[in-house]
Design a protein around this motif. Sequence first.
Motif, PDB file in Angstrom:
ATOM      1  N   ALA A 143      38.940  38.406  36.007  1.00 29.29           N
ATOM      2  CA  ALA A 143      38.435  39.395  36.966  1.00 29.29           C
ATOM      3  C   ALA A 143      39.384  40.584  37.071  1.00 29.29           C
ATOM      4  N   LYS A 144      40.698  40.311  37.030  1.00 29.62           N
ATOM      5  CA  LYS A 144      41.686  41.382  37.118  1.00 29.62           C
ATOM      6  C   LYS A 144      41.595  42.311  35.909  1.00 29.62           C
TER       7      LYS A 144
ATOM      8  N   GLU B  16      38.529  44.470  36.169  1.00 26.32           N
ATOM      9  CA  GLU B  16      38.716  45.541  37.150  1.00 26.32           C
ATOM     10  C   GLU B  16      39.610  46.641  36.589  1.00 26.32           C
ATOM     11  N   ASP B  17      40.679  46.245  35.885  1.00 26.32           N
ATOM     12  CA  ASP B  17      41.557  47.243  35.271  1.00 26.32           C
ATOM     13  C   ASP B  17      40.803  48.082  34.249  1.00 26.32           C
TER      14      ASP B  17
ATOM     15  N   ARG C  51      37.569  48.668  34.272  1.00 28.59           N
ATOM     16  CA  ARG C  51      36.646  49.536  35.023  1.00 28.59           C
ATOM     17  C   ARG C  51      37.376  50.768  35.549  1.00 28.59           C
ATOM     18  N   ILE C  52      38.579  50.567  36.092  1.00 34.38           N
ATOM     19  CA  ILE C  52      39.353  51.688  36.614  1.00 34.38           C
ATOM     20  C   ILE C  52      39.748  52.640  35.491  1.00 34.38           C
TER      21      ILE C  52
ATOM     22  N   SER D  44      35.910  56.192  44.170  1.00 37.38           N
ATOM     23  CA  SER D  44      35.539  55.531  42.906  1.00 37.38           C
ATOM     24  C   SER D  44      34.054  55.640  42.611  1.00 37.38           C
TER      25      SER D  44
END
Length: 332
Positions: A117-118, A121-122, A124-125, A181
């Motif tokens: 998940a991390k 998310e990274d 996606r950012i 975002s």
Amino acid sequence: MIDPDLAYLIVKNARDYAVFTLEPDGRIAAWSPGAQTIFGYRSDEAIGMSFSRLFLPPDVAVGAPEAEMAKAYREGRAEDTRWHLRQNGERFWANGVTMTLGDRPQLIKFLRDETAAKLAEDQRILLLNELNHRIKNTLATVQSIVDHTLRAGNVAPATRNVLTERLIALAQAHNVLVAESWAGADLGAIVERALAPHEGSGLGRFRIEGPRVFLSPQQAVSLSLVLHELTTNAIKYGAMSAQTGQVSISWNLSHDAAGARSMTLLWQETGGPLVSPPDGREGFGLRLIARSFGQDGDGRTRIEHRPEGLVCTVNIPLVQGDGASILNLGEG
């Protein structure tokens, strides 16, 4: 109390969670099969090992393991999310909580590997930052092309400036969305950004009041352009062109019988020159304001040229996700 045998079976079969206990001095006292799966240490390797060996060197250097245990003893629990170390030296992202065990001196730690998940998310950012960068570059390129084209066509400087200001208003709306975002934008932030370029034109005479309202991305862009046109008009011809003029910007929320939410914004000018309805065809600014939220039942905008000052009301339905329609300014 839970049956001890049942508790043992739960811990033994919770392979997605690391469960282990700690002595007051930080040594590991018990080690679950899930802990072996996540960290890589066998039970005989982990028991007696220092809790700090599961942390990265920077965290160990600042005393993070000891601080976590101290907080758990002091408050009953200590939760954290950070990178940890497997036996093979690999890092993984985990969320965990350390808790007391009633009157016992030991602590118990529950931890879950959330690396997938991390990393998602990274990623996606990273992609969002790249998108933001490209959009900013595109807006700057468009502004440069437009300015060069208009100069080459000997278009009057006043017209060039108006178009440039509208492109800047679009960029300001983009900045508000970047801060959130691209999930949407807070109405208060939209109003502040729309008025910011006009601080030298009596910004203190704008009165702003309203609750927190979150708009969809397209609604945020549309409203930013509307506010830009209203502000520009007020400074050039309306209330802000006079020393005594003031503008009130207020909004509120409402729910209908079915629970649908909507937001109504009121722009009201007072203390300026006498106002009369425009003669002939409406200009681009008034068309933009009137048609920004008037399509497909997605809201409505009304402009009144009252003698004491221009009044504009905007009603927008608030929906989950991107529920605003795209601007359609018509021909001409």
